[in-house]
Write a protein that holds these residues in place. Structure first.
Motif, PDB file in Angstrom:
ATOM      1  N   GLN A 116       0.839  -1.199   0.000  1.00  0.00           N
ATOM      2  CA  GLN A 116       0.000   0.000   0.000  1.00  0.00           C
ATOM      3  C   GLN A 116       0.875   1.251   0.000  1.00  0.00           C
TER       4      GLN A 116
ATOM      5  N   CYS B  46      -5.357  -2.512  -9.229  1.00  0.00           N
ATOM      6  CA  CYS B  46      -5.116  -1.777  -7.990  1.00  0.00           C
ATOM      7  C   CYS B  46      -6.424  -1.135  -7.562  1.00  0.00           C
ATOM      8  N   TYR B  47      -6.482  -0.687  -6.317  1.00  0.00           N
ATOM      9  CA  TYR B  47      -7.558   0.214  -5.939  1.00  0.00           C
ATOM     10  C   TYR B  47      -6.882   1.481  -5.457  1.00  0.00           C
ATOM     11  N   ALA B  48      -7.479   2.602  -5.743  1.00  0.00           N
ATOM     12  CA  ALA B  48      -6.920   3.887  -5.325  1.00  0.00           C
ATOM     13  C   ALA B  48      -8.037   4.759  -4.792  1.00  0.00           C
ATOM     14  N   ASP B  49      -7.853   5.229  -3.568  1.00  0.00           N
ATOM     15  CA  ASP B  49      -8.828   6.136  -2.976  1.00  0.00           C
ATOM     16  C   ASP B  49      -8.212   7.523  -2.975  1.00  0.00           C
ATOM     17  N   PHE B  50      -8.872   8.469  -3.651  1.00  0.00           N
ATOM     18  CA  PHE B  50      -8.248   9.784  -3.769  1.00  0.00           C
ATOM     19  C   PHE B  50      -9.210  10.913  -3.462  1.00  0.00           C
ATOM     20  N   THR B  88     -13.117   6.056  -4.617  1.00  0.00           N
ATOM     21  CA  THR B  88     -12.297   4.871  -4.757  1.00  0.00           C
ATOM     22  C   THR B  88     -12.406   4.341  -6.183  1.00  0.00           C
ATOM     23  N   TRP B  93      -3.409  -0.296 -12.899  1.00  0.00           N
ATOM     24  CA  TRP B  93      -2.622   0.845 -12.408  1.00  0.00           C
ATOM     25  C   TRP B  93      -2.614   1.976 -13.443  1.00  0.00           C
ATOM     26  N   PHE B  97      -4.343   5.727 -12.839  1.00  0.00           N
ATOM     27  CA  PHE B  97      -3.556   6.954 -12.698  1.00  0.00           C
ATOM     28  C   PHE B  97      -3.673   7.857 -13.926  1.00  0.00           C
ATOM     29  N   LEU B 119      -3.862  10.613  -1.865  1.00  0.00           N
ATOM     30  CA  LEU B 119      -4.407   9.292  -2.219  1.00  0.00           C
ATOM     31  C   LEU B 119      -3.678   8.166  -1.532  1.00  0.00           C
ATOM     32  N   ARG B 120      -4.402   7.064  -1.400  1.00  0.00           N
ATOM     33  CA  ARG B 120      -3.797   5.807  -0.969  1.00  0.00           C
ATOM     34  C   ARG B 120      -4.137   4.763  -2.012  1.00  0.00           C
ATOM     35  N   VAL B 121      -3.125   4.001  -2.390  1.00  0.00           N
ATOM     36  CA  VAL B 121      -3.324   2.996  -3.436  1.00  0.00           C
ATOM     37  C   VAL B 121      -2.783   1.660  -2.947  1.00  0.00           C
TER      38      VAL B 121
END
Lengths: 147, 147, 147, 147
Positions: A116, B46-50, B88, B93, B97, B119-121
């Motif tokens: 992460q 991936c998952y990305a919460d931004f 999210t 990837w 992005f 963000l956290r990915v």
């Protein structure tokens, strides 16, 4: 600062049904332009400060993984600064996020199944400002206040 | 845990000159593999919460910009969930992005010269788990504790 | 999100009904201890890397606000390091988050009605490691790999 | 918008030696007020979206730790919403950060020696807006744009 011509703007379906007020201060449109995502570019430059965490490691130390990622970044040629809580990259959006994605892949290849990253990324179109200049600007204000 | 076979491992140039100790617990290598960045792929999923923040806006409300970004994301076809503190995304990837970079460009085009995203990915190679499954897994554990 | 009624909450039993296995490797319990929140302390030490953003400022430059926050932090006596993408604080959990909260208040007092901070915070109980030691540890691994 | 009276403002040592321009638009002071940190309060309300990661766990799954933290938060009485990439808390600054600190302590007590949390926290002084209202506001703008 807006790159949208009036003509283009009128062709875009507005987000709200309120009319676009032409005298909006500082050229802010009352609605944002809508374009097909396929034609929008990613930013030509950005800075991204990130901290990558391997999850499910046998020990709480992650210095080895961090070193490996640092090595990858160094080899990428992207401008970077490591600090105690992360690494700051400066480059094009695509280059910066490619190398962070590769960092995830690198750590996965060593057998860690979950990674992460926490990051903050900034872009600006009004001027170029390096990491050093940003810090210096704040330090100058602080120094001026102490006179 | 390691997906790296011994053969592959030997072909990778180690980060240190120390020999790889074969009895490392749980098959973690003592050093991470080093590959040329150009050949390393970015993660397939991936998952990305931004959370994107326009800076230097005339008012403190950023709902319009957020709505515009939501619209961009919806059009991208990437799986997404909006919540009160961010959005999210789930996808490759590169797709994830690219669309976040395009979101920066979109907001810049409306005249806002500075944009910052927090963000956290996360990526994982052991299993696929959707956003819904992640929440359900936690809720199941909580429910089991209440029986 | 919570589906828990007051009645159910009072009946809460442990998270799992399985007994805690005493021979769990490395002292991991199969279930986490449950304590009343009022008796749990906050961590005695932490490091927190944060980046504060004023929202709705008349200009995209936030250097003045950052300088003001730096000044506040300096006066607090908490160990801190400014870098181009944020500031790292080291101290007790309560001290660190009090000063970041005060930083929000300080910026609000200057007339900015909305402030957002992105941060990552870490705690560890196995050893004390300063910011400098963390960076040095990674640099040593990198240096060893280049011999 | 500024809560600082002119009199107070003049009593504060300015950060820069430039004179305070009285006609600054929208009542922004050219310099931020400087106060002793001990007298500045932390914000009366905030929202914080956080994601806690245990480091050095025997397996890559952290659902059990997340469930334990959820249970702690529920017992705290603080308004919260869990989503797939974190949990959003709404409450006073002190309450919110106390419970996140306690969450770190709780995970440490289960034998995990290192915990990292990524979070974004926002405060605003112009209005109260719940998590639901924030999402609704964006959805309303989106809906209006589709008519």
């Amino acid at each position: 600062m807006s790159k949208i011509t009036t003509t283009t703007r009128l062709l875009l379906r507005p987000l709200t049904t309120r009319p676009i007020i032409p005298s909006t201060p500082r050229h802010f449109t009352t609605t944002l332009p809508k374009m097909s995502p396929s034609t929008l570019p990613t930013p030509a430059s950005c800075y991204a400060d990130f901290c990558l965490i391997p999850i499910g490691t046998p020990t709480p130390s992650v210095a080895k993984e961090v070193a490996s990622v640092q090595s990858l970044i160094r080899d990428s040629g992207i401008k970077h600064t490591m600090h105690s809580a992360g690494t700051t990259l400066e480059g094009s959006w695509d280059d910066v996020f490619r190398v962070i994605g590769q960092a995830h892949s690198l750590v996965h290849q060593s057998g860690i199944v979950r990674v992460q990253t926490s990051l903050r990324v900034g872009t600006r179109t009004d001027k170029k400002q390096t990491a050093e200049e940003k810090v210096k600007r704040v330090e100058d204000i602080l120094a001026a206040g102490q006179q």
